[in-house]
Each structure stands twice: as structure tokens, then as C-alpha cells.
Write a protein that holds these residues in place. Structure first.
Motif, PDB file in Angstrom:
ATOM      1  N   VAL A  80       0.835  -1.203   0.000  1.00  0.00           N
ATOM      2  CA  VAL A  80       0.000   0.000   0.000  1.00  0.00           C
ATOM      3  C   VAL A  80       0.868   1.250   0.000  1.00  0.00           C
ATOM      4  O   VAL A  80       0.557   2.245  -0.677  1.00  0.00           O
ATOM      5  CB  VAL A  80      -0.954  -0.020   1.208  1.00  0.00           C
ATOM      6  CG1 VAL A  80      -1.684   1.306   1.337  1.00  0.00           C
ATOM      7  CG2 VAL A  80      -1.953  -1.158   1.072  1.00  0.00           C
ATOM      8  N   GLY A  81       1.972   1.224   0.746  1.00  0.00           N
ATOM      9  CA  GLY A  81       2.868   2.373   0.742  1.00  0.00           C
ATOM     10  C   GLY A  81       3.417   2.670  -0.640  1.00  0.00           C
ATOM     11  O   GLY A  81       3.536   3.836  -1.037  1.00  0.00           O
ATOM     12  N   ALA A  82       3.750   1.629  -1.409  1.00  0.00           N
ATOM     13  CA  ALA A  82       4.246   1.840  -2.768  1.00  0.00           C
ATOM     14  C   ALA A  82       3.176   2.447  -3.663  1.00  0.00           C
ATOM     15  O   ALA A  82       3.468   3.292  -4.517  1.00  0.00           O
ATOM     16  CB  ALA A  82       4.754   0.518  -3.347  1.00  0.00           C
ATOM     17  N   LEU A  83       1.919   2.042  -3.478  1.00  0.00           N
ATOM     18  CA  LEU A  83       0.831   2.595  -4.289  1.00  0.00           C
ATOM     19  C   LEU A  83       0.552   4.050  -3.943  1.00  0.00           C
ATOM     20  O   LEU A  83       0.262   4.865  -4.827  1.00  0.00           O
ATOM     21  CB  LEU A  83      -0.432   1.764  -4.095  1.00  0.00           C
ATOM     22  CG  LEU A  83      -0.391   0.308  -4.575  1.00  0.00           C
ATOM     23  CD1 LEU A  83      -1.715  -0.380  -4.266  1.00  0.00           C
ATOM     24  CD2 LEU A  83      -0.083   0.225  -6.059  1.00  0.00           C
ATOM     25  N   LEU A  84       0.614   4.384  -2.652  1.00  0.00           N
ATOM     26  CA  LEU A  84       0.334   5.765  -2.248  1.00  0.00           C
ATOM     27  C   LEU A  84       1.480   6.707  -2.591  1.00  0.00           C
ATOM     28  O   LEU A  84       1.261   7.896  -2.819  1.00  0.00           O
ATOM     29  CB  LEU A  84       0.050   5.818  -0.744  1.00  0.00           C
ATOM     30  CG  LEU A  84      -1.231   5.113  -0.279  1.00  0.00           C
ATOM     31  CD1 LEU A  84      -1.375   5.204   1.227  1.00  0.00           C
ATOM     32  CD2 LEU A  84      -2.459   5.707  -0.963  1.00  0.00           C
ATOM     33  N   ASP A  85       2.706   6.190  -2.619  1.00  0.00           N
ATOM     34  CA  ASP A  85       3.851   7.038  -2.954  1.00  0.00           C
ATOM     35  C   ASP A  85       3.939   7.328  -4.443  1.00  0.00           C
ATOM     36  O   ASP A  85       4.537   8.328  -4.842  1.00  0.00           O
ATOM     37  CB  ASP A  85       5.155   6.374  -2.484  1.00  0.00           C
ATOM     38  CG  ASP A  85       5.275   6.352  -0.973  1.00  0.00           C
ATOM     39  OD1 ASP A  85       4.612   7.175  -0.314  1.00  0.00           O
ATOM     40  OD2 ASP A  85       6.029   5.507  -0.440  1.00  0.00           O
ATOM     41  N   ASP A  86       3.375   6.450  -5.274  1.00  0.00           N
ATOM     42  CA  ASP A  86       3.465   6.616  -6.731  1.00  0.00           C
ATOM     43  C   ASP A  86       2.083   6.354  -7.318  1.00  0.00           C
ATOM     44  O   ASP A  86       1.576   5.231  -7.272  1.00  0.00           O
ATOM     45  CB  ASP A  86       4.497   5.639  -7.308  1.00  0.00           C
ATOM     46  CG  ASP A  86       4.682   5.822  -8.810  1.00  0.00           C
ATOM     47  OD1 ASP A  86       4.058   6.733  -9.399  1.00  0.00           O
ATOM     48  OD2 ASP A  86       5.468   5.048  -9.400  1.00  0.00           O
ATOM     49  N   ALA A  87       1.477   7.396  -7.858  1.00  0.00           N
ATOM     50  CA  ALA A  87       0.120   7.259  -8.399  1.00  0.00           C
ATOM     51  C   ALA A  87       0.064   6.387  -9.633  1.00  0.00           C
ATOM     52  O   ALA A  87      -1.028   5.950 -10.027  1.00  0.00           O
ATOM     53  CB  ALA A  87      -0.442   8.646  -8.731  1.00  0.00           C
ATOM     54  N   ALA A  88       1.207   6.103 -10.268  1.00  0.00           N
ATOM     55  CA  ALA A  88       1.221   5.260 -11.460  1.00  0.00           C
ATOM     56  C   ALA A  88       1.602   3.817 -11.148  1.00  0.00           C
ATOM     57  O   ALA A  88       1.620   2.984 -12.050  1.00  0.00           O
ATOM     58  CB  ALA A  88       2.198   5.829 -12.497  1.00  0.00           C
ATOM     59  N   ALA A  89       1.904   3.512  -9.907  1.00  0.00           N
ATOM     60  CA  ALA A  89       2.360   2.169  -9.548  1.00  0.00           C
ATOM     61  C   ALA A  89       1.184   1.205  -9.509  1.00  0.00           C
ATOM     62  O   ALA A  89       0.050   1.577  -9.176  1.00  0.00           O
ATOM     63  CB  ALA A  89       3.072   2.190  -8.198  1.00  0.00           C
ATOM     64  N   THR A  90       1.455  -0.051  -9.842  1.00  0.00           N
ATOM     65  CA  THR A  90       0.468  -1.125  -9.730  1.00  0.00           C
ATOM     66  C   THR A  90       1.081  -2.258  -8.911  1.00  0.00           C
ATOM     67  O   THR A  90       2.282  -2.283  -8.656  1.00  0.00           O
ATOM     68  CB  THR A  90       0.051  -1.654 -11.116  1.00  0.00           C
ATOM     69  OG1 THR A  90       1.207  -2.202 -11.783  1.00  0.00           O
ATOM     70  CG2 THR A  90      -0.551  -0.543 -11.952  1.00  0.00           C
ATOM     71  N   ALA A  91       0.238  -3.196  -8.517  1.00  0.00           N
ATOM     72  CA  ALA A  91       0.694  -4.316  -7.704  1.00  0.00           C
ATOM     73  C   ALA A  91      -0.061  -5.566  -8.101  1.00  0.00           C
ATOM     74  O   ALA A  91      -1.192  -5.501  -8.595  1.00  0.00           O
ATOM     75  CB  ALA A  91       0.503  -4.023  -6.213  1.00  0.00           C
ATOM     76  N   LEU A  92       0.573  -6.696  -7.884  1.00  0.00           N
ATOM     77  CA  LEU A  92      -0.030  -7.999  -8.140  1.00  0.00           C
ATOM     78  C   LEU A  92       0.008  -8.807  -6.856  1.00  0.00           C
ATOM     79  O   LEU A  92       1.066  -8.925  -6.226  1.00  0.00           O
ATOM     80  CB  LEU A  92       0.719  -8.747  -9.249  1.00  0.00           C
ATOM     81  CG  LEU A  92       0.351 -10.217  -9.456  1.00  0.00           C
ATOM     82  CD1 LEU A  92      -1.102 -10.353  -9.915  1.00  0.00           C
ATOM     83  CD2 LEU A  92       1.288 -10.866 -10.465  1.00  0.00           C
TER      84      LEU A  92
END
Length: 416
Positions: A80-92
Motif C-alpha cells: 500500500v505504501g508503494a501505491l500511495l507514494d506513486d500514483a502510477a504504480a500497480t501491484a499484483l
């Protein structure tokens, strides 16, 4: 008769070590430029990991005694921290469990807790556009065995950016809406409070569903390589592997999986952080038959080998070991062990006294068991290794935080 040269498969020509070192330095510098994936816990990010978080472009294993209560919380907090820090990031997120189960609920709670820690009030953090935007960028995949995991990972490396398979086309937001619809009783017109807590009370009118993102944006998110790949309950996949296949075939499959995970973490443009969530197993008790000592990369600093002529450690001080031991560790660049220990001296004494008046208190110690890559500091030479570094943390309000509050800048007062 010799086979024509055109039909032979020649091995690749050897490359100079200097060229390989330059490629690796360029790769790690590019991953470092993107910044680490922070957990939000300063003791863990800055003291244990030294670099401000988990480095991108590597495979990290988290072996937790409380796999759902702590390991999953920590993994989702990093995601979640990676998603909130970068609006273009995605996760699987890959799980052997149904997507609408424990993991989906933990993901929603993790988003709300992380947004609350960043100053967003609870009403806005739950079910609002900002939280839904995070859910839209998380792809969920349910697999049943290691073959299913292989299929999901193969699509990440597919040429031409092909769309994901049907098993991961639904985002977390879509899975959350489907789960809420399945739980809604059809015969009762009265609205109920869903897990997302969108309604303020049971008597309030239901709020209209938020608008779905445009199809083009959803397709772009699906094609974008993830910044974080999280595999939950990896021990369940290993159990099914060794149950269904011969031992030699299972080990060969794991060696191939480890090579492919490293290939994905190092070759994808997003330099993803791959997180494998594992469980732990209890060490033998004092009366059990003696077993070979644990490998140094599997032994906790809180569970040292007994000295010759000395008694076995007290039960309160016996630590757990990662499930599948070296079989799991061979897949990793960095291995974290998360085990509960008594919080203070009185708590350790209370564990050994069943009739103690007060129940013992615990904290979770996160320590580095294995660090194959070391901390990259932008150049070749000596790399800082973080093995045997540890910190005491706790889960408060759905987030992993420092286990012992102290003034900023003060040194820890914990001693072994």
C-alpha cells in the motif's frame, strides 16, 4: 558424422567480468533511483534495512510466526505504501485463498490504516475515491498450486504487453464489490454495514457506488508491470508441491521458480519487489530427540545453539524457524524472520510460570536471517550486509509500528 553447425545449440560466449559488473551496477542504480519500498516503520526501514526500506529488484521472503496477524499485515503495508507514494504504480497479489476472503479484507483495512497514518481521516480513508484508486491498481489472482503461480508469473514477462489472463483481470475493487454483493441478503430491503464501512450507520441510506474508471485506464493499469508482487501463503503452495510430486522433481521445480523470480525482479521495467510470505514451524522441545543444528542463515539471534555442557534454553526463549528452511531460503535475496518474544523480563518470567497473575505481553522481533545482495550504495566495493540486525515492532491500529516508543533520536535500550 558431425551435425551441421546451423542445427547445433551453442552455449553463449563468455563475457568479461567487468562487463557483467557494469550491467549489474547500472541495474541496481536504476532500481535505487526509483526509491525503496517503505514499510512506514522507522525502526524497520532505517535501522534494520539501513536503506530506508526494501530495495526494488530483489526477492524478499517474510517468515512470520503469525502469518495472517503479522506477516500479511507487513506485506500489505509495504504494498500500500508503494501505491500511495506513486500514483502510477500497480501491484499484483497472488494467493491460494479466495480473493474475497481474509486477504481482500486485510487489503482494505491496510489501505485505510495507511491513509489514516498519513493524515487522512477515517471517513475519507474507507471506501472513498482515494482508497478505491488504490484498489483499482491491485490485481488479484487465486491459484491452487505452483503451476498456477507459474501461469500468473509467465504473463508478466509476456512479449508485447499482452493483457493479463482471466484469472487476474479483476482488480481488487471489482473483487471487493463482488464480495459485498455476495454477502448482501436478497430478501431484506434494509441496508447493512459492509466490511468497507462505507455507511455511517445501519439506518442511513445506501450511498451510490463510485464511478468505475474508464476502460482505457483500466486496460493501461493491467498492462503496466507491477511495482510489487506479493505471494501470500507461500508455504501452502510448497506443501502441495511436495505432496503431488517426487522430491527430486519438486526441488527442480523450485530451482526453476527461483531463477524466474529473480529474472522478473531484475528484467521488468518497473524493477518490482517480489514478496513471498511464509510461515514458521516450532523448534523441538527439550525432551525431543536431538536434531542437526540449524544452518546459520535459519537461526535467530534469540535462539543460539546451546553451549557444550549447558542446559537447553527456556521455552520462553526458544524461537521458531522458517517453514521449509533452506528450500524456501534458496529462492530469496533477503530473508526476514518475524517471531514473537516476551516484551520484558517480567513477561519472560510469566511465560515459565503458568500460574502467573498477569498474562505475558509480547512484541514481534523482525530480524534479517539472510542478505545475499547487501545494501547497494551506488558503487562497487564493500556492500553493507544486514544479517542479524533486528528490531522489536508491534501491530497497532492495523499497522506495524515501533514496539517501544522513545524520544526521537534516542538509541534503543534493548539488549540480548
Amino acid at each position: 558424422m558431425d551435425t551441421p553447425a546451423s542445427s547445433q545449440h551453442f552455449p553463449p560466449e563468455p563475457l568479461p567480468a567487468a562487463r557483467l559488473a557494469a550491467r549489474e551496477a547500472a541495474r541496481r542504480n536504476e532500481a535505487r533511483a526509483r526509491g525503496p519500498c517503505r514499510s512506514g516503520c522507522a525502526q524497520l526501514d532505517d535501522y534494520v534495512l539501513l536503506g530506508g526500506g526494501l530495495e526494488r529488484g530483489c526477492v524478499v521472503g517474510v517468515s512470520a510466526e503469525e502469518e495472517d496477524a503479522f506477516g500479511l499485515v507487513l506485506g500489505l503495508q509495504v504494498l500500500v505504501g508503494a501505491l500511495l507514494d506513486d500514483a502510477a504504480a500497480t501491484a499484483l497479489v497472488v494467493t491460494p485463498r479466495p480473493a474475497a476472503g481474509v486477504l481482500l479484507r486485510a487489503l482494505r483495512e491496510g489501505i485505510a490504516a495507511e491513509m489514516g497514518a498519513r493524515g487522512v481521516d477515517a471517513a475519507q480513508a474507507r471506501g472513498r475515491p482515494a482508497a478505491r484508486a488504490c484498489l483499482e491498481r491491485v490485481r488479484l489472482s487465486c491459484v491452487f498450486d505452483l503451476d498456477g503461480l507459474w501461469e500468473v508469473l509467465a504473463d508478466l514477462d509476456a512479449p508485447g504487453g499482452s493483457p493479463p489472463p482471466a484469472s487476474i483481470r479483476a482488480s481488487a475493487a471489482e473483487a471487493s464489490a463482488a464480495a459485498a454483493a455476495d454477502r448482501r441478503p436478497a430478501r431484506s430491503p434494509v441496508s447493512e454495514i459492509q466490511d468497507s464501512q462505507d455507511e455511517a450507520s445501519a439506518s442511513s441510506p445506501p450511498s451510490p457506488p463510485p464511478p468505475s474508471p474508464p476502460p482505457r485506464r483500466r486496460e493501461a493499469d493491467a498492462r503496466r508491470p507491477p511495482s510489487v508482487v506479493l505471494v501470500a501463503r507461500f508455504s501452502a503452495l510448497l506443501t502441495s508441491l511436495f505432496t503431488q510430486r517426487e522430491k527430486s522433481a519438486a526441488h527442480t521445480a523450485l530451482q526453476l521458480l527461483g531463477a524466474h523470480l529473480r529474472h522478473l525482479s531484475r528484467s521488468l521495467p518497473s524493477h518490482p519487489l517480489v514478496l513471498l510470505l511464509n510461515s514458521t514451524t516450532a523448534t523441538p522441545s527439550a525432551g525431543a530427540p536431538p536434531r542437526p543444528p540449524l544452518e546459520p542463515t535459519l537461526r535467530s539471534v534469540f535462539h543460539p545453539p546451546p553451549l557444550p555442557g549447558c542446559a537447553a534454553p527456556a521455552p520462553a526463549l526458544r524461537g521458531d524457524k522458517p517453514s521449509f528452511g533452506l528450500v524456501f531460503a534458496q529462492l530469496l535475496d533477503l530473508h526476514l524472520l518475524c517471531a514473537r518474544v516476551p516484551r520484558a523480563k517480567d513477561d519472560a518470567a510469566a511465560v515459565t510460570r503458568p500460574a502467573a497473575a498477569a498474562a505475558p505481553r509480547y512484541v514481534t522481533v523482525v530480524e534479517v536471517l539472510l542478505d545475499d545482495m547487501g545494501l547497494w550504495q551506488g558503487g562497487t566495493g564493500h556492500w553493507l550486509r544486514r544479517e542479524q540486525r533486528w528490531a522489536a515492532v508491534d501491530v497497532v491500529g492495523g499497522r506495524v509500528v515501533d514496539g517501544f516508543a522513545r524520544p526521537q533520536g534516542a538509541s534503543p535500550e534493548l539488549r540480548l
